[in-house]
Design a protein around this motif. Structure first.
Motif, PDB file in Angstrom:
ATOM      1  N   LEU A 123      30.600  87.668  16.843  1.00 15.94           N
ATOM      2  CA  LEU A 123      29.430  86.866  16.515  1.00 15.94           C
ATOM      3  C   LEU A 123      29.678  85.395  16.799  1.00 15.94           C
ATOM      4  N   LYS A 124      30.868  84.915  16.445  1.00 20.32           N
ATOM      5  CA  LYS A 124      31.176  83.508  16.707  1.00 20.32           C
ATOM      6  C   LYS A 124      31.169  83.218  18.201  1.00 20.32           C
ATOM      7  N   ILE A 125      31.784  84.096  18.975  1.00 21.19           N
ATOM      8  CA  ILE A 125      31.822  83.878  20.428  1.00 21.19           C
ATOM      9  C   ILE A 125      30.409  83.854  21.000  1.00 21.19           C
ATOM     10  N   GLY A 126      29.594  84.821  20.572  1.00 19.55           N
ATOM     11  CA  GLY A 126      28.239  84.908  21.105  1.00 19.55           C
ATOM     12  C   GLY A 126      27.370  83.733  20.687  1.00 19.55           C
ATOM     13  N   VAL A 127      27.374  83.414  19.395  1.00 15.32           N
ATOM     14  CA  VAL A 127      26.497  82.354  18.895  1.00 15.32           C
ATOM     15  C   VAL A 127      26.946  80.986  19.390  1.00 15.32           C
ATOM     16  N   VAL A 128      28.245  80.706  19.282  1.00 16.19           N
ATOM     17  CA  VAL A 128      28.739  79.403  19.740  1.00 16.19           C
ATOM     18  C   VAL A 128      28.576  79.275  21.253  1.00 16.19           C
ATOM     19  N   GLY A 129      28.829  80.373  21.965  1.00 17.43           N
ATOM     20  CA  GLY A 129      28.614  80.334  23.417  1.00 17.43           C
ATOM     21  C   GLY A 129      27.166  80.048  23.774  1.00 17.43           C
ATOM     22  N   ALA A 130      26.240  80.671  23.026  1.00 18.92           N
ATOM     23  CA  ALA A 130      24.823  80.406  23.266  1.00 18.92           C
ATOM     24  C   ALA A 130      24.480  78.951  22.960  1.00 18.92           C
ATOM     25  N   ALA A 131      25.048  78.412  21.892  1.00 17.18           N
ATOM     26  CA  ALA A 131      24.786  77.010  21.554  1.00 17.18           C
ATOM     27  C   ALA A 131      25.308  76.076  22.638  1.00 17.18           C
ATOM     28  N   ILE A 132      26.497  76.382  23.142  1.00 19.04           N
ATOM     29  CA  ILE A 132      27.055  75.546  24.218  1.00 19.04           C
ATOM     30  C   ILE A 132      26.174  75.628  25.463  1.00 19.04           C
ATOM     31  N   TYR A 133      25.732  76.822  25.779  1.00 16.05           N
ATOM     32  CA  TYR A 133      24.883  77.005  26.964  1.00 16.05           C
ATOM     33  C   TYR A 133      23.581  76.213  26.811  1.00 16.05           C
ATOM     34  N   MET A 134      22.951  76.301  25.644  1.00 17.51           N
ATOM     35  CA  MET A 134      21.685  75.599  25.426  1.00 17.51           C
ATOM     36  C   MET A 134      21.865  74.084  25.443  1.00 17.51           C
ATOM     37  N   ALA A 135      23.055  73.609  25.009  1.00 17.83           N
ATOM     38  CA  ALA A 135      23.282  72.164  25.007  1.00 17.83           C
ATOM     39  C   ALA A 135      23.671  71.647  26.385  1.00 17.83           C
ATOM     40  N   VAL A 136      24.383  72.463  27.175  1.00 19.84           N
ATOM     41  CA  VAL A 136      24.919  71.995  28.449  1.00 19.84           C
ATOM     42  C   VAL A 136      23.947  72.231  29.609  1.00 19.84           C
ATOM     43  N   TRP A 137      23.225  73.359  29.563  1.00 19.93           N
ATOM     44  CA  TRP A 137      22.420  73.730  30.725  1.00 19.93           C
ATOM     45  C   TRP A 137      21.377  72.678  31.128  1.00 19.93           C
ATOM     46  N   PRO A 138      20.658  72.050  30.178  1.00 24.52           N
ATOM     47  CA  PRO A 138      19.701  71.012  30.599  1.00 24.52           C
ATOM     48  C   PRO A 138      20.360  69.808  31.277  1.00 24.52           C
ATOM     49  N   GLU A 139      21.667  69.610  31.039  1.00 27.34           N
ATOM     50  CA  GLU A 139      22.372  68.458  31.604  1.00 27.34           C
ATOM     51  C   GLU A 139      23.237  68.838  32.800  1.00 27.34           C
ATOM     52  N   ILE A 140      23.076  70.063  33.303  1.00 28.30           N
ATOM     53  CA  ILE A 140      23.984  70.525  34.349  1.00 28.30           C
ATOM     54  C   ILE A 140      23.857  69.691  35.611  1.00 28.30           C
ATOM     55  N   ALA A 141      22.611  69.304  35.952  1.00 27.58           N
ATOM     56  CA  ALA A 141      22.423  68.494  37.164  1.00 27.58           C
ATOM     57  C   ALA A 141      23.068  67.126  37.004  1.00 27.58           C
ATOM     58  N   ARG A 142      22.925  66.559  35.825  1.00 21.69           N
ATOM     59  CA  ARG A 142      23.528  65.236  35.577  1.00 21.69           C
ATOM     60  C   ARG A 142      25.041  65.337  35.578  1.00 21.69           C
ATOM     61  N   MET A 143      25.588  66.425  35.040  1.00 27.62           N
ATOM     62  CA  MET A 143      27.038  66.565  34.985  1.00 27.62           C
ATOM     63  C   MET A 143      27.640  66.739  36.371  1.00 27.62           C
ATOM     64  N   GLU A 144      26.865  67.287  37.315  1.00 24.65           N
ATOM     65  CA  GLU A 144      27.375  67.436  38.684  1.00 24.65           C
ATOM     66  C   GLU A 144      27.617  66.088  39.339  1.00 24.65           C
ATOM     67  N   SER A 145      26.885  65.077  38.853  1.00 25.46           N
ATOM     68  CA  SER A 145      27.043  63.746  39.444  1.00 25.46           C
ATOM     69  C   SER A 145      28.265  63.015  38.917  1.00 25.46           C
ATOM     70  N   PHE A 146      28.920  63.601  37.903  1.00 26.36           N
ATOM     71  CA  PHE A 146      30.101  62.942  37.335  1.00 26.36           C
ATOM     72  C   PHE A 146      31.216  62.803  38.374  1.00 26.36           C
ATOM     73  N   ALA A 147      31.223  63.710  39.342  1.00 27.63           N
ATOM     74  CA  ALA A 147      32.288  63.676  40.349  1.00 27.63           C
ATOM     75  C   ALA A 147      32.233  62.411  41.198  1.00 27.63           C
ATOM     76  N   THR A 148      31.054  61.796  41.276  1.00 27.80           N
ATOM     77  CA  THR A 148      30.903  60.596  42.109  1.00 27.80           C
ATOM     78  C   THR A 148      30.932  59.315  41.296  1.00 27.80           C
ATOM     79  N   LEU A 149      31.047  59.420  39.954  1.00 27.70           N
ATOM     80  CA  LEU A 149      31.041  58.226  39.109  1.00 27.70           C
ATOM     81  C   LEU A 149      32.367  57.494  39.173  1.00 27.70           C
ATOM     82  N   ASP A 150      32.290  56.194  38.950  1.00 25.06           N
ATOM     83  CA  ASP A 150      33.494  55.396  38.814  1.00 25.06           C
ATOM     84  C   ASP A 150      34.223  55.797  37.537  1.00 25.06           C
ATOM     85  N   VAL A 151      35.540  55.685  37.553  1.00 26.90           N
ATOM     86  CA  VAL A 151      36.339  56.100  36.391  1.00 26.90           C
ATOM     87  C   VAL A 151      35.925  55.339  35.136  1.00 26.90           C
TER      88      VAL A 151
END
Length: 354
Positions: free
Chosen positions: A151-179
């Motif tokens: 249950l912890k794996i499923g619920v916490v995994g779902a929470a992480i997915y819901m928090a990260v997925w809307p920002e996935i496009a923005r996170m892809e741009s991190f590779a080009t950001l200055d340190v």
């Protein structure tokens, strides 16, 4: 055998039973509550002192790297260089680690007050018993822990997915950001992620605490025999209490009988009631020094006759005095007249004999 024993525990645990369990260190506690507090402490440390710790680490690393070429290639110098790097790193991380450590302690204290006991350290045969070990691995509790893990794996995994997925496009741009811009962006995403995990994990921890509390309470249930034994320990053995009552009654009767020779008169219903009264000049009213029924009444009469105390047979007065007056108390006002007549008769009898 263990299941059968648990089935026999049909009685609610007493307060004494619960207190003894707590004194042994057997308390209701949820590891998930501790985990939630540690996660909350980590989130707070990241949000409040993360920049400060990162700045300290940055300064320490800059100093180490700038002086790396000046360190002699000798064992003593390298050891001193490593020791300095270790202590510098620990000092930079001391505050965040302190916040997390304090959060872990707060999680334990939130469930129960601090206590010191050596009971859990005592050797127990169940720890080396193959059957007990098999039950720990494949029993009900192990199955519940397995389901809770899923249950912890499923619920916490779902929470992480819901928090990260809307920002996935923005996170892809991190590779080009200055340190210099990358670290603040990663910190912001990490805080968002940890907040989502904390919200979901609070529900898991709360549910686990309720389950652990119910399980602990059920473990403390008692059999009927245990309840009887505890009642004997706390309230006293009924047989012993009866013997003590009989002993105290015997001692009180002996003290009462010792006063009969000093009585002024004994008023009797020939065989059933006897009340010994004492009256001396200056007393406010006659006082009851002894009284009894049946065999005790006959014993009072015998003692009175042995010691020359007058015995007056007056059944109505004897019954009334027996019911109305207690030992070492003055007779009630309503009996003054009748008792005065009896004592007057005794006084006249004494003068006549004299």
């Amino acid at each position: 055998m263990a299941d059968t024993d648990q089935e026999d525990r049909t009685e609610e645990p007493s307060l004494r039973r619960l207190q003894q369990a707590i004194e042994r260190g057997d308390v209701a506690k949820s590891q998930e509550i501790n985990t939630w507090f540690v996660l909350a402490g980590g989130t707070l440390a990241l949000a409040a002192v993360g920049d400060t710790a990162a700045g300290s680490l940055k300064g320490m690393l800059q100093g180490l790297l700038s002086q790396a070429g000046n360190v002699p290639a000798e064992p003593g110098a390298l050891k001193a260089y490593g020791t300095y790097a270790l202590w510098a790193g620990l000092s930079a991380l001391a505050l965040p680690l302190g916040v997390i450590l304090f959060a872990g302690l707060a999680g334990a204290m939130a469930q129960h007050r601090p206590m010191i006991t050596t009971e859990p350290l005592a050797p127990q045969l169940s720890r080396i018993s193959p059957m007990a070990g098999f039950k720990r691995v494949f029993g009900k509790e192990a199955f519940v822990q397995f389901l809770k893990g899923l249950l912890k794996i499923g619920v916490v995994g779902a929470a992480i997915y819901m928090a990260v997925w809307p920002e996935i496009a923005r996170m892809e741009s991190f590779a080009t950001l200055d340190v210099a811009l990358l670290l603040p962006a990663v910190k912001a995403e990490a805080l968002t992620l940890m907040k989502a995990v904390l919200i979901i994990y609070a529900v898991i921890a709360g549910g686990d605490y309720v389950y652990q509390r119910i399980s602990w309470y059920n473990r403390q249930r008692m059999t009927k025999q245990e309840l009887k034994e505890e009642h004997k320990e706390t309230e006293g053995n009924p047989e012993v209490k009866a013997k003590l009552r009989a002993l105290r009654a015997k001692q009180a009767r002996q003290r009462m009988m010792a006063k009969v020779p000093q009585a002024t008169v004994v008023v009797m219903n020939p065989t059933h009631f006897a009340v010994a009264l004492q009256y001396e000049p200056g007393m406010q009213a006659p006082q009851c020094v002894a009284k009894g029924l049946d065999a005790v009444a006959l014993r009072i009469r015998a003692l009175a006759e042995e010691n020359g105390v007058p015995v007056v047979e007056n059944p109505p007065l004897a019954r009334a005095l027996y019911k109305a007056v207690e030992l070492d108390q003055d007779i009630p006002v309503e009996h003054y007249k009748a008792v005065a007549e009896v004592i007057g008769y005794v006084m006249r009898l004494r003068r006549r004999r004299a």
